[in-house]
Design a protein around this motif. Structure first.
Motif, PDB file in Angstrom:
ATOM      1  N   GLU A   1       0.840  -1.207   0.000  1.00  0.00           N
ATOM      2  CA  GLU A   1       0.000   0.000   0.000  1.00  0.00           C
ATOM      3  C   GLU A   1       0.872   1.253   0.000  1.00  0.00           C
ATOM      4  N   SER A   2       2.008   1.184   0.678  1.00  0.00           N
ATOM      5  CA  SER A   2       2.950   2.307   0.689  1.00  0.00           C
ATOM      6  C   SER A   2       3.483   2.568  -0.718  1.00  0.00           C
ATOM      7  N   ARG A   3       3.831   1.502  -1.447  1.00  0.00           N
ATOM      8  CA  ARG A   3       4.306   1.654  -2.835  1.00  0.00           C
ATOM      9  C   ARG A   3       3.196   2.214  -3.730  1.00  0.00           C
ATOM     10  N   LYS A   4       1.988   1.733  -3.510  1.00  0.00           N
ATOM     11  CA  LYS A   4       0.836   2.217  -4.290  1.00  0.00           C
ATOM     12  C   LYS A   4       0.652   3.716  -4.087  1.00  0.00           C
ATOM     13  N   LEU A   5       0.764   4.150  -2.826  1.00  0.00           N
ATOM     14  CA  LEU A   5       0.633   5.581  -2.531  1.00  0.00           C
ATOM     15  C   LEU A   5       1.768   6.367  -3.167  1.00  0.00           C
ATOM     16  N   ALA A   6       3.001   5.859  -3.086  1.00  0.00           N
ATOM     17  CA  ALA A   6       4.153   6.567  -3.655  1.00  0.00           C
ATOM     18  C   ALA A   6       3.986   6.758  -5.161  1.00  0.00           C
ATOM     19  N   THR A   7       3.502   5.731  -5.831  1.00  0.00           N
ATOM     20  CA  THR A   7       3.264   5.830  -7.279  1.00  0.00           C
ATOM     21  C   THR A   7       2.192   6.869  -7.578  1.00  0.00           C
ATOM     22  N   LEU A   8       1.127   6.852  -6.780  1.00  0.00           N
ATOM     23  CA  LEU A   8       0.040   7.816  -6.955  1.00  0.00           C
ATOM     24  C   LEU A   8       0.544   9.243  -6.723  1.00  0.00           C
ATOM     25  N   LEU A   9       1.303   9.445  -5.646  1.00  0.00           N
ATOM     26  CA  LEU A   9       1.797  10.789  -5.336  1.00  0.00           C
ATOM     27  C   LEU A   9       2.703  11.320  -6.435  1.00  0.00           C
ATOM     28  N   ASP A  10       3.548  10.453  -6.980  1.00  0.00           N
ATOM     29  CA  ASP A  10       4.442  10.887  -8.051  1.00  0.00           C
ATOM     30  C   ASP A  10       3.643  11.277  -9.293  1.00  0.00           C
ATOM     31  N   ALA A  11       2.655  10.461  -9.659  1.00  0.00           N
ATOM     32  CA  ALA A  11       1.825  10.774 -10.834  1.00  0.00           C
ATOM     33  C   ALA A  11       1.050  12.074 -10.612  1.00  0.00           C
ATOM     34  N   PHE A  12       0.513  12.239  -9.406  1.00  0.00           N
ATOM     35  CA  PHE A  12      -0.217  13.465  -9.080  1.00  0.00           C
ATOM     36  C   PHE A  12       0.692  14.686  -9.217  1.00  0.00           C
TER      37      PHE A  12
END
Length: 197
Positions: free
Chosen positions: A21-32
């Protein structure tokens, strides 16, 4: 049995699920963040990212406001897909801050601030003059820097025309700045309209 107020091992998220879930959030934050810089190239310039130095979207237009609403809704939905219960520490804080900021931005769209695009603290003409000096956030070191700024100047013409149209709509709707603010703004703008800059 588990102590009162604590999760049993069977219901607590596993280390692997928390990491995922931490990796999922990191990917989302970078795309955002990358999409934010595309939508706001002046912000990119301000933080030293020169990829969009030739751009200046019409952020005062009704189209841009509609795009902002869709952007906020989409990223709130993306953020909801991250299981906050599996986040800890900085990850959880980052999730909460982004969610709060998106909700505030979305809620703010209902106010007619677009009708008052200039105030005594900020105006695009003043900011653009600073950029054009080559002494602030958009330095002129190479030929491309000059080309980028010339391209960005096309955007300022559109934005200034949009500012005028928005303020006229504001006058018609009774959404205007106080007189004391406009007096300060006028003095700032007068300082920019000189024969010898």
């Amino acid at each position: 049995s588990a102590e009162p107020g604590t999760r049993s091992e069977s219901t607590a998220p596993s280390e692997a699920s928390r990491a995922a879930e931490s990796r999922k959030l990191a990917t989302l934050l970078d795309a955002f963040w990358q999409e934010t810089l595309v939508r706001n190239p002046l912000l990119a310039t301000q933080i030293g990212d020169d990829r969009y130095n030739d751009r200046l979207p019409n952020s005062l237009s009704a189209t841009y406001r509609a795009e902002t609403k869709a952007f906020d809704e989409r990223w709130l939905a993306e953020l909801a897909r991250v299981d906050r219960s599996k986040l800890t520490g900085q990850d959880r804080l980052s999730h909460e801050i982004l969610e709060r900021n998106l909700k505030l931005d979305f809620e703010g769209l209902r106010f007619p601030s677009w009708m008052i695009p200039i105030n005594q603290f900020y105006s695009l003409p003043a900011s653009f003059a600073q950029l054009g000096s080559g002494q602030s956030q958009q330095p002129f070191r190479h030929a491309k820097d000059y080309d980028d700024f010339l391209a960005r100047m096309d955007g300022i013409v559109v934005q200034l025309d949009q500012s005028i149209a928005n303020m006229r709509a504001g006058v018609a709707a009774g959404v205007v700045q106080p007189k004391v603010v406009v007096q300060k703004v006028r003095a700032q703008l007068d300082a920019l309209t000189v024969d010898d800059p």
